[in-house]
Design a protein around this motif. Structure first.
Motif, PDB file in Angstrom:
ATOM      1  N   ARG A   1       7.380  14.421  13.548  1.00  0.00           N
ATOM      2  CA  ARG A   1       6.747  14.707  12.263  1.00  0.00           C
ATOM      3  C   ARG A   1       5.237  14.920  12.422  1.00  0.00           C
ATOM      4  O   ARG A   1       4.647  15.787  11.797  1.00  0.00           O
TER       5      ARG A   1
ATOM      6  N   CYS B   1      -0.525  14.566   8.512  1.00  0.00           N
ATOM      7  CA  CYS B   1       0.672  13.971   7.905  1.00  0.00           C
ATOM      8  C   CYS B   1       1.910  14.650   8.478  1.00  0.00           C
ATOM      9  O   CYS B   1       2.940  14.047   8.646  1.00  0.00           O
ATOM     10  N   PHE B   2       1.772  15.944   8.755  1.00  0.00           N
ATOM     11  CA  PHE B   2       2.903  16.666   9.361  1.00  0.00           C
ATOM     12  C   PHE B   2       2.357  17.670  10.374  1.00  0.00           C
ATOM     13  O   PHE B   2       1.226  18.122  10.291  1.00  0.00           O
TER      14      PHE B   2
ATOM     15  N   HIS C   1      -1.624  22.419   2.753  1.00  0.00           N
ATOM     16  CA  HIS C   1      -0.718  22.098   3.860  1.00  0.00           C
ATOM     17  C   HIS C   1      -1.203  22.518   5.242  1.00  0.00           C
ATOM     18  O   HIS C   1      -1.080  21.750   6.185  1.00  0.00           O
TER      19      HIS C   1
ATOM     20  N   HIS D   1      -0.215  16.705  -4.906  1.00  0.00           N
ATOM     21  CA  HIS D   1       0.170  15.518  -5.697  1.00  0.00           C
ATOM     22  C   HIS D   1      -0.993  14.556  -5.935  1.00  0.00           C
ATOM     23  O   HIS D   1      -0.842  13.571  -6.651  1.00  0.00           O
TER      24      HIS D   1
ATOM     25  N   SER E   1      -2.715  11.608   3.443  1.00  0.00           N
ATOM     26  CA  SER E   1      -1.452  12.064   2.834  1.00  0.00           C
ATOM     27  C   SER E   1      -1.365  11.725   1.353  1.00  0.00           C
ATOM     28  O   SER E   1      -2.076  10.851   0.852  1.00  0.00           O
TER      29      SER E   1
ATOM     30  N   ASP F   1       7.989  21.249  -3.229  1.00  0.00           N
ATOM     31  CA  ASP F   1       7.518  20.223  -2.309  1.00  0.00           C
ATOM     32  C   ASP F   1       8.239  18.927  -2.662  1.00  0.00           C
ATOM     33  O   ASP F   1       8.257  18.526  -3.830  1.00  0.00           O
TER      34      ASP F   1
ATOM     35  N   HIS G   1       7.661  15.805  -2.320  1.00  0.00           N
ATOM     36  CA  HIS G   1       6.955  14.633  -2.843  1.00  0.00           C
ATOM     37  C   HIS G   1       6.441  14.803  -4.275  1.00  0.00           C
ATOM     38  O   HIS G   1       5.631  14.007  -4.746  1.00  0.00           O
TER      39      HIS G   1
ATOM     40  N   ILE H   1      -4.707  17.799  -1.919  1.00  0.00           N
ATOM     41  CA  ILE H   1      -3.242  17.720  -1.800  1.00  0.00           C
ATOM     42  C   ILE H   1      -2.649  17.800  -3.209  1.00  0.00           C
ATOM     43  O   ILE H   1      -3.106  17.099  -4.124  1.00  0.00           O
TER      44      ILE H   1
HETATM   45  S1  SF4 Z   1       3.948  14.531   2.516  1.00  0.00           S
HETATM   46 FE1  SF4 Z   1       2.255  15.150   3.781  1.00  0.00          FE
HETATM   47  S2  SF4 Z   1       2.575  17.341   4.056  1.00  0.00           S
HETATM   48 FE2  SF4 Z   1       3.803  16.724   2.280  1.00  0.00          FE
HETATM   49  S3  SF4 Z   1       2.467  17.047   0.484  1.00  0.00           S
HETATM   50 FE3  SF4 Z   1       2.230  14.931   1.151  1.00  0.00          FE
HETATM   51  S4  SF4 Z   1       0.437  14.999   2.493  1.00  0.00           S
HETATM   52 FE4  SF4 Z   1       1.180  17.079   2.311  1.00  0.00          FE
END
Ligand code: SF4
Lengths: 196, 469
Positions: free
Chosen positions: B437, B412-413, B64, B111, B348, B130, B132, B109
């Motif tokens: 964001r 991404c953030f 992150h 995921h 992302s 998290d 996602h 990342i």
């Molecule tokens: S949405 Fe963005 S900040 Fe959240 S896990 Fe996925 S890549 Fe990382």
């Protein structure tokens, strides 16, 4: 966790739909690796005049003297959507909020509220007269608006018991440690690949 | 026996105890952590004098807040980010977890790496602090995002107390058209049914169009279930799933693999099983999509203008609508295609896998990013980056004028460090277009990687199809 039974308090109306957790606590405000020191960053993007500034924006509801000391937040539908960051709830709790009233809650956010002593009251906040203190009675599951009207709300038994008792979920579950161990033992034979 | 949904089967397999009122004590098979929220959970657990019950089933990664510029170190652009890295590293080591640290070839990342390492498998329960985490339901697992306190609970007890979610099936009939992707499908669903459309449900994606997706595309579709307010997403495992997982790092082997596959074949919804809600869409109605507002439901097919408020009044209040337009610097009826952009971002957990990079590269090959546009590509994992480099994709991106980065969440953030500028317009392959964001005041338009690539080249939001990926 402080037990919650009945609360009578000022409710601050921030009735926007889809208030996301980035808005509740912007990432840039999550500087420490702990759970505290977050109240100052609550709604930072809306509450202050500029990014990084601490000068209150008078047009933001929490800066309105009428809502000083508010312990109830009235929000729009799908409150707490977005990132799962529990910091959003820690910041709300540290600021002094004990309940949130909204037509709907993001599921992760809702769980985080319950685990931090904030009561999620699922009622369309637009329907509530909050021109004066309102009362939330958790055992009875009612919200009494400023004009004295009672509105019932639903909450699942587990969340209710945790909030009223100020219970720690981990302690509750650890009383079943032997049962969990037995389940895992049997499951390991059924699904050995699940165990690394 | 009464027909059951796949979700109900997984729920039953993991139900340690019925806690009443539709709440179950569920066995948790995998816990994933990242440095942003994982360190907090591990430290808080240790402070309470508790330990991680099954450390071999817990994995942590650094994604992150890590720097993604070439030659990175522990130093982050986010002012206090280094502390998050150090705290997570120390806590992960102390607890005896598997940590994919900055210099680990498996880093990335969360995921993205979990599927590519087969940490997630069909039929497992998997949680991560998290939102996602729902992405990973693409492999036929029950995977969902939780808060830090719940993560502590899972770490300490191997279980979670879970209110049983409702179920929803989203059936996508037919086939997606050429140049129409899983990302477009996700945005189409949000545009059509709203960002509360799947509120609290486990969404099973089904139908011919879903079956036809490869695993990476399925991950993209499931990724945005959290934007749909779902509890989680799920796609029944099939041969595509098994082919993808076979031979990966944490996949079972030999006789155990065969036994597992036999079990996994049963993780399908029985004919006649009832869902609490059903939606059906025709894949032929899905076009390349782009978001125009500050909520992912505020999206339109490319070529269509910003809708009038009347057209979406049932979903967005006037205030939310006006606020979004003011923030985005747009007006009702204004064309989105053709809007000049300042930046383009490919990365992302939504769209940063090898197939995403390949499709973007096919558009970029032999072309250049328009003058004045800053373009960045951040592979989703160190393994994706290495695989892309092995086939020369990095050169395609670089030659086109893209920055080619180390893996991580990156822009991404906005974590408090690196960001796009105030009022800069960014076309982005990410999943969230909330206010600020990607940086204070930054205007994000969500789209597929190919739309991002085509737009980067055009210097304005552009349809990738004429270029033909
Ligand atoms: S949405 Fe963005 S900040 Fe959240 S896990 Fe996925 S890549 Fe990382």
């Amino acid at each position: 966790m402080t037990p919650f039974t009945i609360l009578t308090a000022i409710a601050a109306p921030l009735i926007r739909d889809n208030i996301d957790t980035d808005a509740i606590i912007p990432s840039r405000e999550m500087k420490s690796i702990g759970k505290t020191g977050l109240a100052d960053g609550l709604f930072a993007g809306w509450r202050y005049t500029a990014i990084g500034s601490r000068e209150p924006d008078p047009s933001f509801i929490l800066n309105d003297p009428r809502y000083a000391g508010a312990q109830i937040l009235l929000a729009g539908a799908n409150v707490g959507c977005g990132s799962s960051r529990e910091h959003a709830v820690w910041a709300l709790a540290e600021y002094g909020f004990r309940a949130i009233v909204a037509a709907s809650f993001n599921p992760i956010f809702r769980g985080n509220c319950v685990r931090n002593g904030i009561v999620p009251v699922e009622i369309d906040a637009m329907l509530i007269d909050a021109d004066g203190p309102i009362t939330i009675d958790l055992p009875r599951q009612t919200l009494t608006s400023a004009s004295g009207r009672d509105i019932a709300f639903a909450i699942d038994a587990e969340a209710k018991a945790m909030l009223i008792g100020g219970l720690d979920a981990i302690d509750m579950t650890l009383t079943r440690a032997a049962e969990i161990a037995r389940f895992r033992e049997a499951d390991r034979n059924r699904r050995p690949w699940a165990y690394l | 026996m009464t027909p059951r949904t796949a979700f109900e089967k997984i729920w039953a397999d993991h139900l340690v105890a019925d806690l009443g009122d539709d709440t179950g004590l569920l066995l948790i098979d995998r816990i994933l952590l990242h440095e942003r929220t994982g360190g907090v959970a591990l430290n808080s657990l240790a402070e309470a004098g508790r330990t991680v019950a099954a450390p071999t089933q817990v994995f942590a990664t650094m994604d992150h807040v890590v720097d993604t510029r070439p030659g990175r170190t522990d130093t982050t652009m986010m002012p206090t980010g280094t502390r998050f890295i150090a705290a997570t590293r120390a806590a992960a080591h102390a607890a005896g977890l598997t940590l994919f640290d900055l210099d680990d070839p498996r880093q990335g990342i969360v995921h993205v790496i979990s599927p590519e390492l087969a940490i997630v498998l069909p039929g497992l329960t998997l949680v991560c602090p998290d939102s996602h985490t729902c992405s990973q339901g693409a492999l036929g697992a029950l995977a969902w995002g939780i808060g830090s306190t719940e993560a502590e609970h899972a770490l300490a007890t191997n279980t979670l107390r879970v209110g049983k979610p409702k179920t929803m099936r989203v059936t996508v009939t037919g086939r997606l058209g050429a140049g129409v992707t899983a990302k477009d499908l996700a945005l189409h669903l949000l545009d059509r049914f709203g960002s509360s459309g799947a509120k609290g449900h486990v969404v099973e994606y089904a139908g011919e169009a879903v079956r036809a997706l490869d695993i990476e595309a399925r991950l993209t579709l499931c990724n945005m279930a959290t934007e749909f307010s779902a509890f989680s997403a799920f796609i029944a495992p099939d041969e595509v799933t098994f082919d993808y997982l076979r031979g990966r790092a944490y996949a079972p082997e030999g006789a155990e693999w065969d036994r597992a596959v036999e079990n996994w074949r049963g993780l399908v919804t029985d004919a006649g099983a009832m869902f609490d809600a059903e939606l059906t869409v025709d894949a032929a109605d899905v076009a390349p999509m782009v978001s125009w507002g500050t909520s992912p439901q505020q999206a339109v097919p490319l070529g269509r203008p910003v809708p009038d408020h009347d057209a979406i009044a049932g979903r967005d209040t006037r205030e939310a609508y006006d606020r979004a337009l003011a923030y985005m610097g747009l007006k009702a009826g204004q064309a989105i295609e053709g809007l000049a952009i300042d930046a383009a971002f490919i990365g992302s957990c939504t769209n940063s896998r090898l197939s995403d990079l390949r499709r973007a590269a096919a558009i970029l090959k032999g072309r250049r990013v328009a003058d004045g546009v800053r373009a960045i590509c951040v592979p989703g994992s160190t393994m994706v980056k290495a695989a892309a480099e092995a086939e020369g994709l990095d050169r395609v991106f670089r030659n086109a004028g893209f920055e080619w980065r180390e893996s991580g969440c990156s822009m991404c953030f906005f974590a408090g460090g690196e960001s796009f500028g105030v009022q800069e317009r960014v076309i982005s392959s990410t999943n969230r277009n909330f206010e600020s964001r990607q940086g204070p005041g930054t205007r994000t338009h969500l789209a597929s990687p190919e739309t991002v690539a085509a737009s980067a080249v055009a210097g304005r939001i552009a349809d990738p199809r004429p270029i033909g990926a």
